[in-house]
Design a protein around this motif. Structure first.
Motif, PDB file in Angstrom:
ATOM      1  N   SER A   1     102.820 -89.454 -26.035  1.00 25.67           N
ATOM      2  CA  SER A   1     101.539 -88.843 -26.382  1.00 25.67           C
ATOM      3  C   SER A   1     101.761 -87.608 -27.246  1.00 25.67           C
ATOM      4  O   SER A   1     102.602 -86.775 -26.936  1.00 25.67           O
TER       5      SER A   1
ATOM      6  N   GLU B   1      93.730 -89.710 -31.836  1.00 31.85           N
ATOM      7  CA  GLU B   1      93.076 -89.619 -30.533  1.00 31.85           C
ATOM      8  C   GLU B   1      92.149 -88.391 -30.522  1.00 31.85           C
ATOM      9  O   GLU B   1      92.444 -87.383 -31.123  1.00 31.85           O
TER      10      GLU B   1
ATOM     11  N   ASP C   1      96.806 -86.372 -32.028  1.00 28.16           N
ATOM     12  CA  ASP C   1      95.939 -86.124 -30.875  1.00 28.16           C
ATOM     13  C   ASP C   1      95.231 -84.799 -31.136  1.00 28.16           C
ATOM     14  O   ASP C   1      95.864 -83.737 -31.165  1.00 28.16           O
TER      15      ASP C   1
ATOM     16  N   THR D   1      96.396 -93.712 -25.956  1.00 35.58           N
ATOM     17  CA  THR D   1      97.832 -93.683 -26.261  1.00 35.58           C
ATOM     18  C   THR D   1      98.451 -95.068 -26.049  1.00 35.58           C
ATOM     19  O   THR D   1      99.280 -95.526 -26.846  1.00 35.58           O
TER      20      THR D   1
END
Ligand code: ADP
Ligand code: MG
Length: 179
Positions: free
Chosen positions: A73, A121, A93, A55
């Motif tokens: 995030s 991510e 993410d 992040t």
């Protein structure tokens, strides 16, 4: 504890560069060099240890793209879109995604081809959604005693000549650390 493992996917034909950073500032400088090479429709796949800096690295890409807001995030929302910079940034993410089907069911597939920059991510959780042109970055933390040391492994497809610009930019940082 994670081993010093290899990248998770698309590894055969890639060129890799391993960098040890000793502080968030050093990682930030590397993120800047990296971000300057990015163009619309790039996909960046991030993997590695929890707390390694995925992040953090993305937030510094965002700064280089002149995105003004803080970059939180996306762990709970899976995607945060940033459209106020030079190039749209789609920050994913995948930690909470079960599999590739869920990624598509949530309508995320189209973002990969939407002329923004996608940074993902935990990308290896959904590795089958990606074309083999992605740039992968593996971030390792757990094998270092020092709490601010990280290993970043960058892996570019062999056809992507930006690898050499990146390598040069990183070497320039080492020659002129204050720049
Ligand atoms: P992840 O998204 O990989 O789980 P985060 O980016 O949320 O990790 O957190 C990484 C944390 O580690 C940040 O608080 C950052 O300041 C800190 N940190 C310490 N040393 C480094 C380093 N060398 N590179 C990157 N981040 C570092
Ligand atoms: Mg994170």
């Amino acid at each position: 504890m994670s081993k010093d493992k290899k990248l998770e996917f698309f590894t055969e034909d890639n060129r890799t560069l391993e960098i040890i950073t000793k502080s968030p500032q050093e990682t930030k400088a590397i993120a800047k060099v990296f971000a300057r090479l990015l163009v619309p429709s790039d996909i960046i796949c991030l993997d590695g240890d929890l707390g390694a800096g995925k992040t953090f690295f993305t937030s510094n890409i965002a700064k280089e793209l002149d995105i003004s807001k803080v970059v939180p995030s996306p762990t709970f929302t899976i995607l945060i879109e940033h459209r106020d910079g030079k190039i749209p940034l789609f920050h994913f993410d995948a930690y909470r995604l079960e599999n590739e089907d869920e990624f598509y069911d949530l309508g995320f597939g189209e973002y990969l081809y939407d002329n923004g920059i996608c940074v993902v991510e935990w990308a290896s959780r959904i590795k089958n959604v990606f074309p083999n042109t992605v740039i992968q970055i593996h971030m390792l933390r757990d094998n270092f005693e020092d709490s601010d040391t990280r290993k970043l492994i960058f892996s570019f497809p062999k056809s992507d000549n930006r690898f050499y610009d990146f390598e040069k930019g990183v070497n320039d940082l080492n020659d002129h650390p204050s720049k």
